[in-house]
Motif scaffolding. Structure first.
Motif: not given
Lengths: 316, 362, 567
Positions: C133-157
């Motif tokens: 979706r467009e314009g998504l933000k985290y609770s601290d105001g920083s923008p949500v990026k598509a690459s955050d998905f990769t970062a989240t999955v990588k973090r699991l490993f």
């Protein structure tokens, strides 16, 4: 004097070292399940487990693991196998409850123990002595946790409603509630010791009354009360206080586990029991070291006092 | 000046001669102690109580088979029992049902059979536990286990402590140093923690190292653990006594006459601490029963489903509202047993060491 | 005294005049009353008049929801693997997909979370394409990026998450797991276009559900690769974690940057305070006292009667998808013989076991719980002790030693004690071994333990039959050390069926019927002995409105954010 302190300190370190080694050995030699597998959770992969082993150093030889763990304790970095929570932080959170319980109970048992023992000794042979002896015997024969369960339930909100239902309220949050929640645990923990101290005091008191110095005092014309208080009591207080210091150290070092568990005080003892049952080595190491430290410390203090007071014992 | 009810005398040879109107004969200290003990009715009464408890618990299998007609671990979840002529569920069905008015799910609580005393012909005298097991049978079997462990560990502990104390006291030197350090070490470890640690660790797989092969769940595990963690408690005072005796002349005399170490230890030192050992033994049984109860309560002693008084209290704790007797009965059993042992131990000590009994008169 | 119509009384006021005054007085009083009712009862009015969905929710807001909670394993979305952790974090960390916050089977429906829409899946089932979706933000105001998905999955490993096993199907993931360096080739994202492409090595029927798990909840790319429980990372859900003190409390407040997503409500409480209590009875008592508004603990069995009688209106019963069963090691004597396993299934009296749970359970012979559309009731093993004994004789294994394993948790141990007793009645020499829950699963999951039989249970990770049959009964997934297939069930026909059904992403009626068949196969081969599905309780204070604001989600159970107080 300085040499004495130095030697005792070295001795203390050796004991602590040995204690930690034994604790570690128990859990290495007697296998309780691979911590790596435990950490990896329900849906683990082989890769996962291998990684955890490497990250946490479970594949290292046991003396390396031991050294790492001790280092982590002193750095405050130590984390639990089960939850990765910081062990030192968790102990800090539980210390106020444990210390409050120990100190309060100790004051109560010393005061009442001496009181009961003196009354019993002075009225030796009469009904008050017998009654106290019987009560003391029953007191030392009761399982502490059983008494605690019954007290908590029957005096708690669901029945008599006199006391709250366990749990600990920090002193800084609400002093009145802190006291209110601790009264029952204090007395339950103290019951055992009151009985014991009462009997020890009584027998020591009566023994002393036969000593020569008492006869001398009587001959000198001192009243019975003066004899009792100024001479006899003061003389027997030293061994009593010795015993007291050792018992207090033992309680601080984990002897209050049962009371804490039964009243759900979330103290260090309860944390220790939980960790031991789930074979979570890091908290076990930390708590055992803490307990042993207190015991060794108080032993050393007592020895120091004896050396200070009695020149014969003082090493040259 | 009044005579106490525990009508006390030193029973010296003179006194006895006067009483029996006979010649003055030497009497062994043991005989004199026995005489004093005999007069201590309270202590003897306590011993009787203890023996009675032991007897009743030993009869557990007989009771289980003939009166309650079940075993300590037999569950009876769907059985019925005849109470005063009517058939009653041991555990009622319970479940959820739909409230006819609102259609909401309501709970029909499960009822556990309470104490029947003799109304059910000997079954469920003290009621059932939530798995349908007979509480009275479990209390008796639990007593059996608790007493076995208490007495067994007391025996082992006393023997070990005596051996260590003799060796340490007699030989001195680095042997003594080593044994004392070991005692100190065990005493420095928080006892209950050590007990739980060993109990938990050993209950998973048992102990299979070297010649020792103990299955997990065996009663040997708590017995040995308790013996080990309390050996210092008995060993240190005994060692102290031996050290004191060691300096006495009769020992030196014996050694200089060429008596072997074994002879000195067994014939000279041991008899002199025998009365201490006896008193310690009695009191240690009492103490060990309490320790076993604590360990079992925390899950590190007797393993389920086997009962012990400690595990029964732990099981009963969860039902304290609806079935307080589940907690009260085993605890009372412990108190009775330990009190009787303590009273008897006191009486024994008084009989063996009369000087402690002398009082001030006023 | 009877009024005389028209006559003038002593006071000189005409009767009609007096009557008119009386009427006027009444009218005045009536008017005043109406006025007061209209203006004064502010709350009542506000509560009753709104009709739109979210508007209505806004009116039901209240300042603080106090909850007596069970201990939480982690407050880190990458590490938590428990109902307690997920119960809080499914409203804090949203992923590409999520579930509708509704009651009943509809709650199992996947809806787009941070993604604009459900994904495009390639025909071979190997490629998934999402647009954020467009314009998504985290609770601290920083923008949500598509690459955050990769970062989240990588973090699991990187943090060796227990959830890693769900994501190893992504191309390149296993390689990344080994090296912990570089990229995961199967994840391609474009921050400008907001696209995310996921390539799987093999088709996975449950992958969409995996993307809805809390493990896949987005966290910022710079989140450190270690346990963040005490400093929870910012999230995208309607709420955020303000404070977490392990074993003591958690405080959760509204996320000011929450972009309203259809199906995920904004929530009613402004703040939720979770007080962590170990004891079930203390938790219950705190709600009875009013210190807390809700208790998540099960009600202690000996207080069920009291609660049912005195507080029936404050109690809710629910059945999450769970099955309790006895595993029987198909590789070890005596359970390597079919007759023995069947004997156990005949010997246990499931109705009796229900009583062990205080009646809060339903007897079952199925492996799958009844909440699943793929469930068809199995009645193969009516309680028959005689038949069981016969089968044992036939097998020639009577008298063998059997160790029954269990954790020391009361709800497990009782059932295991029962099995021990039954096995003894069947002629075996059975003993119980109960160990602490923290080490139980790792112990029985280790082949070296040689656990013959014991207690096991499963609560679904997500609503899909694969989570049951593949994870727990697939012979191909038996491992040496962290085995979930405690029975070592290895029936080739069943394994093949499971592998075949794994490829279908969609659960059509035919597929559902096939799953029913797998359930039957499991019981025909008696690989396990299921016995109950447990029921649980939610307990509230009288102030909580349970008629309008009680939503029990099929996976995450009671939805805290939709609670409200009585108007």
């Amino acid at each position: 004097m300085g040499a004495f302190i130095f030697r005792r300190t070295i001795g203390a370190f050796i004991v602590l070292f040995a204690v930690s080694l034994i604790t570690f050995a128990i859990f290495i030699v007697i296998p309780g399940g691979d911590p790596a597998v435990r950490m990896a959770g329900k849906n683990a992969t082989d890769e996962n487990i291998a990684n955890i082993r490497e990250t946490w150093g479970f594949d290292e030889p046991f003396y390396v693991q031991y050294a790492t763990m001790v280092e982590q304790i002193f750095n405050g970095d130590l984390v639990s196998y089960n939850t990765q929570q910081n062990v030192v932080e968790e102990i800090k959170r539980g210390l106020p409850a444990t210390i409050s319980l120990a100190i309060g109970a100790a004051i109560i048992w010393l005061f009442f123990g001496v009181l009961v023992g003196v009354i019993s000794a002075i009225t030796a042979g009469r009904w008050s002595d017998r009654a106290i002896t019987v009560l003391a015997l029953v007191g030392i024969s009761m399982p502490v946790f059983w008494l605690g369960i019954l007290a908590r339930y029957y005096l708690g909100p669901e029945n008599a409603g006199i006391f709250p239902d366990g749990r600990y309220v920090p002193l800084t949050v609400n002093p009145a509630q802190w006291l209110y929640h601790l009264i029952l645990p204090w007395f339950v923990l103290a019951v055992l010791f009151i009985g014991f101290y009462g009997r020890v005091l009584r027998s020591n008191f009566l023994d002393s009354m036969n000593e020569d110095y008492v006869r001398t005092a009587k001959a000198k014309g001192l009243t019975p009360w003066q004899i009792r208080i100024r001479h006899v009591l003061r003389n027997i207080m030293i061994p009593i206080l010795t015993l007291f210091a050792l018992d207090f150290a033992a309680v601080l070092g984990g002897g209050a586990i049962l009371t804490e568990t039964v009243f759900d005080l979330q103290g260090v003892g309860q944390y220790a029991a939980r960790s031991v049952r789930s074979l979570d080595l890091p908290p076990i190491m930390a708590v055992t070291l803490l307990g042993a430290f207190f015991i060794v410390l108080f032993n050393a203090i007592i020895d120091f006092f004896y050396a200070y007071l009695d020149p014969r014992i003082r090493p040259s | 000046m009044t005579q106490q009810a525990t009508d006390f005398t030193l029973d010296t040879a003179t006194e006895l001669a006067e009483r029996d109107h006979g010649p003055i004969e030497g009497r062994s200290p043991w005989y004199l102690a026995w005489r004093r003990l005999r007069r201590n009715l309270v202590a003897l009464g306590a011993l009787m109580v203890f023996f009675l408890i032991v007897f009743v618990c030993v009869m557990a299998p007989w009771y289980a088979e003939n009166i309650a007609e079940t075993g300590p671990n037999r569950t009876h979840l769907t059985d019925k029992v005849e109470v005063d002529g009517k058939m009653v569920d041991v555990i009622s069905a319970g479940g959820t049902e739909q409230d006819p008015e609102t259609g909401e799910l309501r709970i029909k609580t499960v009822q556990v059979l309470g104490p029947q005393l003799w109304h059910a012909g000997g079954k469920y005298v003290l009621g059932a536990d939530p798995s349908g097991r007979d509480i009275a049978v479990r209390v008796l079997y639990g007593g059996r286990n608790s007493l076995l462990i208490g007495i067994g560990s007391a025996i082992i502990c006393t023997i070990l402590a005596t051996v260590f104390a003799l060796l340490a006291g007699y030989y001195g030197g680095w042997g003594d140093w080593l044994i004392t350090r070991v005692f100190d070490l065990i005493a420095a470890l928080p006892v209950i923690l050590l007990g739980i640690a060993l109990g938990t660790a050993l209950s998973i797989n048992g102990f299979h190292h070297g010649p020792i092969d103990v299955e997990s769940g065996s009663l040997w595990i708590p017995t040995l653990i308790i013996s080990v963690i309390l050996v210092a408690y008995v060993g240190r005072p005994l060692r102290g006594q031996i050290l004191g005796l060691r300096e006495k002349e009769f020992i030196e005399a014996s050694i200089s006459q060429g008596a072997s170490a074994r002879r000195v230890m067994l014939s000279e030192l041991l008899p002199n601490i025998a009365s201490s050992i006896l008193v310690f033994f009695t009191l240690i049984i009492a103490n060990n029963i309490l320790v076993e109860a604590a360990l079992s309560f925390l899950g590190a002693g007797v393993q389920p489903p086997n009962p012990s008084w400690g595990t029964l209290i732990s099981e009963g704790q969860l039902r304290i509202r609806t079935a307080p007797w589940l907690t009260i009965v085993p605890g009372t059993a412990i108190v009775l047993t330990v009190v009787s042992l303590n009273i008897f131990g006191d009486g024994l000590r008084d009989a063996l060491d009369p000087r402690a009994k002398v009082r001030i008169e006023h | 005294m009877r009024p005389q119509g028209g006559a003038v009384n002593q006071m000189g006021v005409g009767m009609t005049e007096r009557w008119r005054r009386l009427v006027g007085l009444f009218a005045l009083i009536a008017a005043l009353t109406f006025a007061v009712a209209a203006c004064g009862g502010g709350d009542d009015e506000a509560g009753g008049t709104t009709t739109e969905a979210s508007g209505g929710a806004a009116e039901k807001t209240f300042p603080e929801f106090k909850i007596a909670y069970e201990p939480i394993d982690y407050m880190d979305p990458g590490l938590s693997y428990s109902v307690q952790g997920w119960g809080i974090m499914w409203n804090v960390y949203l992923g590409l997909l999520t579930y509708k916050h509704v009651d009943g089977p509809e709650g199992a429906e996947l809806i787009p979370g941070l993604a604009e829409d459900l994904p495009e899946i390639s025909d071979d089932g190997l490629t998934y394409n999402f647009t954020l979706r467009e314009g998504l933000k985290y609770s601290d105001g920083s923008p949500v990026k598509a690459s955050d998905f990769t970062a989240t999955v990588k973090r699991l490993f990187l943090i060796d998450s227990p959830g890693v096993g769900f994501f190893t199907g992504i191309v390149g993931a296993e390689q990344f797991a080994k090296t912990k360096k570089g990229e995961i080739s199967g994840l391609v994202t474009d921050d400008d276009a907001r696209t995310i492409e996921i390539k799987l090595a093999k088709p996975q029927g449950d992958f969409l559900h995996i993307l809805a798990m809390v493990f896949a909840g987005f966290v910022p790319a710079n989140t450190p690769a270690k346990d963040q429980s005490t400093t929870p990372p910012p999230g995208t859900g309607p709420y955020m974690v303000d404070e977490f003190v392990p074993n003591r409390r958690a405080v959760v407040v509204r996320n000011p940057n929450y972009a309203e997503i259809d199906g995920v409500p904004k929530g009613n409480p402004d703040k939720m305070t979770f007080t962590i209590l170990e004891e079930d009875s203390a938790s219950l008592q705190s709600v009875i006292d009013g210190t807390n508004d809700y208790s998540s603990h099960p009600i202690p069995v000996d207080r069920l009667g009291e609660v049912q009688n005195q507080y029936a209106d404050q109690l809710k019963l629910y059945t999450p998808a769970n099955t309790y069963y006895y595993f029987m090691n198909n590789r070890l004597a005596p359970f390597n013989k079919l007759e023995v396993r069947q004997a156990v299934n005949y010997a246990i009296d499931r109705a009796a076991i229900v009583r062990l749970y205080g009646g809060l359970a339903t007897a079952t012979e199925n492996f799958l719980p009844p909440t699943y559309p793929q469930y068809k009731k199995i009645l193969m093993y009516p309680h028959d002790m005689e038949k069981a004994k016969q089968l044992v004789q036939q097998s020639g294994t009577a008298g063998q030693a059997v160790t029954v394993w269990s954790s020391t948790r009361e709800t497990h141990q009782k059932a295991a004690e029962y099995l021990t007793d039954i096995l003894n009645q069947l002629g075996y020499k059975a003993k119980l071994r109960a160990i602490d829950p923290a080490i139980y699963w790792a112990t029985i999951g280790n082949q070296k333990t040689k656990a013959q039989t014991g207690l096991a249970n499963w609560f679904q990770d997500y609503p899909h039959p694969l989570n049951w049959f593949d994870t727990l009964l697939n012979g191909n997934r038996i491992t040496e050390e962290h085995n979930n297939n405690y029975s070592n069930a290895d029936v080739p026909a069943m394994n093949d069926k499971i592998e075949e059904l794994k490829k279908n992403a969609e659960l059509t009626d035919e597929i559902n019927t096939e799953w029913e068949g797998v359930d039957r196969m499991a019981l025909e081969n008696a690989v396990v002995a299921p016995f109950v599905n447990r029921q649980f309780t939610d307990f509230f204070t009288a102030e909580m409105d349970l008629d309008n604001c009680y939503v029990n989600h099929v996976l995450y159970q009671f939805d805290y954010i939709q609670s409200c107080k009585k108007g």
